[in-house]
Enzyme design. Structure first.
Site, mmCIF file in Angstrom:
data_model
loop_
_atom_site.group_PDB
_atom_site.id
_atom_site.type_symbol
_atom_site.label_atom_id
_atom_site.label_comp_id
_atom_site.label_asym_id
_atom_site.label_seq_id
_atom_site.Cartn_x
_atom_site.Cartn_y
_atom_site.Cartn_z
ATOM 1 N N ARG A 38 21.812 58.882 27.149
ATOM 2 C CA ARG A 38 22.959 59.477 27.865
ATOM 3 C C ARG A 38 24.226 59.399 27.025
ATOM 4 O O ARG A 38 24.490 58.405 26.349
ATOM 5 C CB ARG A 38 23.184 58.756 29.186
ATOM 6 C CG ARG A 38 24.488 59.177 29.855
ATOM 7 C CD ARG A 38 24.508 58.976 31.328
ATOM 8 N NE ARG A 38 24.536 57.588 31.738
ATOM 9 C CZ ARG A 38 24.553 57.215 33.017
ATOM 10 N NH1 ARG A 38 24.512 58.112 33.986
ATOM 11 N NH2 ARG A 38 24.579 55.939 33.328
ATOM 12 N N ARG B 158 20.836 46.796 36.567
ATOM 13 C CA ARG B 158 21.346 47.869 37.450
ATOM 14 C C ARG B 158 20.234 48.401 38.346
ATOM 15 O O ARG B 158 20.468 48.737 39.505
ATOM 16 C CB ARG B 158 21.958 48.989 36.606
ATOM 17 C CG ARG B 158 23.301 48.568 35.984
ATOM 18 C CD ARG B 158 23.718 49.476 34.861
ATOM 19 N NE ARG B 158 24.014 50.819 35.309
ATOM 20 C CZ ARG B 158 23.951 51.886 34.520
ATOM 21 N NH1 ARG B 158 23.614 51.766 33.260
ATOM 22 N NH2 ARG B 158 24.242 53.065 35.003
ATOM 23 N N LYS C 145 22.418 62.081 39.342
ATOM 24 C CA LYS C 145 23.425 62.369 40.365
ATOM 25 C C LYS C 145 24.632 63.082 39.759
ATOM 26 O O LYS C 145 25.089 64.107 40.276
ATOM 27 C CB LYS C 145 23.908 61.072 41.052
ATOM 28 C CG LYS C 145 22.815 60.285 41.730
ATOM 29 C CD LYS C 145 23.340 59.012 42.370
ATOM 30 C CE LYS C 145 23.932 58.006 41.400
ATOM 31 N NZ LYS C 145 22.951 57.435 40.442
HETATM 32 P P1 ADP Z 1 23.387 59.343 37.324
HETATM 33 O O1 ADP Z 1 24.697 60.022 37.597
HETATM 34 O O2 ADP Z 1 22.426 59.430 38.503
HETATM 35 O O3 ADP Z 1 23.525 57.940 36.824
HETATM 36 P P2 ADP Z 1 23.199 61.272 35.125
HETATM 37 O O4 ADP Z 1 23.425 62.573 35.828
HETATM 38 O O5 ADP Z 1 24.278 60.753 34.264
HETATM 39 O O6 ADP Z 1 22.671 60.135 36.151
HETATM 40 O O7 ADP Z 1 21.845 61.442 34.265
HETATM 41 C C1 ADP Z 1 21.365 60.359 33.467
HETATM 42 C C2 ADP Z 1 20.907 60.906 32.110
HETATM 43 O O8 ADP Z 1 19.738 61.697 32.293
HETATM 44 C C3 ADP Z 1 21.930 61.808 31.424
HETATM 45 O O9 ADP Z 1 21.816 61.586 30.053
HETATM 46 C C4 ADP Z 1 21.487 63.216 31.827
HETATM 47 O O10 ADP Z 1 21.868 64.187 30.867
HETATM 48 C C5 ADP Z 1 19.973 63.047 31.886
HETATM 49 N N1 ADP Z 1 19.346 63.884 32.918
HETATM 50 C C6 ADP Z 1 19.819 64.201 34.145
HETATM 51 N N2 ADP Z 1 18.946 64.964 34.826
HETATM 52 C C7 ADP Z 1 17.873 65.118 34.011
HETATM 53 C C8 ADP Z 1 16.608 65.806 34.117
HETATM 54 N N3 ADP Z 1 16.282 66.477 35.212
HETATM 55 N N4 ADP Z 1 15.761 65.730 33.050
HETATM 56 C C9 ADP Z 1 16.079 65.038 31.952
HETATM 57 N N5 ADP Z 1 17.238 64.391 31.777
HETATM 58 C C10 ADP Z 1 18.122 64.417 32.792
HETATM 59 P P1 AMP Z 2 27.940 54.666 37.824
HETATM 60 O O1 AMP Z 2 28.854 55.379 36.901
HETATM 61 O O2 AMP Z 2 27.795 55.357 39.160
HETATM 62 O O3 AMP Z 2 26.598 54.357 37.198
HETATM 63 O O4 AMP Z 2 28.629 53.264 38.146
HETATM 64 C C1 AMP Z 2 28.899 52.335 37.117
HETATM 65 C C2 AMP Z 2 29.190 50.965 37.729
HETATM 66 O O5 AMP Z 2 30.384 51.033 38.532
HETATM 67 C C3 AMP Z 2 28.116 50.395 38.649
HETATM 68 O O6 AMP Z 2 27.094 49.723 37.946
HETATM 69 C C4 AMP Z 2 28.952 49.444 39.509
HETATM 70 O O7 AMP Z 2 29.253 48.240 38.843
HETATM 71 C C5 AMP Z 2 30.253 50.208 39.678
HETATM 72 N N1 AMP Z 2 30.243 51.089 40.890
HETATM 73 C C6 AMP Z 2 30.309 52.441 40.911
HETATM 74 N N2 AMP Z 2 30.273 52.892 42.173
HETATM 75 C C7 AMP Z 2 30.170 51.794 42.962
HETATM 76 C C8 AMP Z 2 30.077 51.577 44.371
HETATM 77 N N3 AMP Z 2 30.061 52.601 45.231
HETATM 78 N N4 AMP Z 2 29.991 50.304 44.819
HETATM 79 C C9 AMP Z 2 30.019 49.253 43.983
HETATM 80 N N5 AMP Z 2 30.084 49.382 42.650
HETATM 81 C C10 AMP Z 2 30.168 50.632 42.141
#
Ligand code: ADP
Ligand code: AMP
Length: 210
Positions: free
Chosen positions: A123, A167, A13
């Protein structure tokens, strides 16, 4: 355009929100990044959120809804925004509706659980601007340094394997039902998120007609 990106932790995302933000010139709003900043600064909201975040649980709805409300009232949001990590529960989605916010599209980035651990263990996130990298799949040009702002790209504590399991459990229980919520409203587009970052971006941009 007001967009929501849905998906499991590690689905991509944040990565895709950065791409859309650059392309459309609208801000990425990551409640996770805002909360981490609040924890770092020891604010009242950060103190409330800390233990939930560390355990892999969600922060209580009223805390996150308050944060979101304040953020979207800021000036840079007037032409739209990308919500990355909000809403995560049905009450959060209902709160958006009750605020009278129109959401144009909800993109669900679908990645199987088996892929998530590898994504999150590699990550690295910029401490300063929140940009997301992966040591193997999406490395910064200079190891440990953010391409965008020069900040330190570090590992998140909650990306430890045991917290990731929790998570994912939280995601399936509380957040996954939102796909149905938005499908019923005709807003949902599903994108398969297992391809390389740039190929997934093409599909995401096509899904929002950008
Ligand atoms: P989210 O915001 O959904 O938690 P991230 O965008 O931070 O996820 O992505 C999670 C990890 O996976 C990061 O280390 C990112 O660089 C990697 N990543 C994201 N998209 C891809 C993809 N299409 N292929 C491989 N790795 C990816
Ligand atoms: P993220 O960076 O999106 O993976 O979020 C990290 C952590 O922040 C999550 O595991 C939750 O504990 C908290 N968090 C982020 N966004 C929300 C949300 N919309 N509602 C509740 N908790 C959240």
């Amino acid at each position: 355009m007001n967009l929501i990106l849905l998906g499991a932790p590690g689905a991509g995302k944040g990565t895709q929100a950065e791409v859309i933000s650059e392309k459309l010139g609208i801000p990425q709003i990551s409640t996770g990044n805002i909360l981490r900043e609040a924890v770092k600064n020891g604010t009242e909201c950060g103190l409330k959120a800390k233990s939930f975040m560390e355990s892999g649980a969600l922060v209580p709805d009223e805390v996150v809804i308050g944060i979101l409300k304040d953020r979207i009232a800021e000036d840079d949001c007037k032409n739209g925004y990308i919500l990355d990590g909000f809403p995560r529960t049905v009450p959060q989605a209902e709160a958006l509706e009750n605020m009278g916010i129109n959401i144009d599209k909800v993109v669900s980035i679908d990645v199987p659980d088996e892929v998530i651990q590898g994504r999150l263990s590699g990550r690295r996130v910029c401490e300063k601007c929140g940009a997301s990298y992966h040591i193997q799949f999406n490395p910064p040009k200079k190891e440990g340094i953010c391409d965008k702002c020069g900040g330190n790209a570090v590992q998140r504590k909650d990306d430890a394997p045991e917290t990731v399991i929790e998570r994912l459990r939280t995601y399936h229980e509380q957040t996954a039902p939102l796909a149905d919520f938005y499908d019923k409203r005709g807003k949902l587009v599903r994108v398969e998120g297992q391809e390389e970052v740039k190929d997934t971006s093409k599909k995401v941009l096509a899904a929002i007609n950008a």
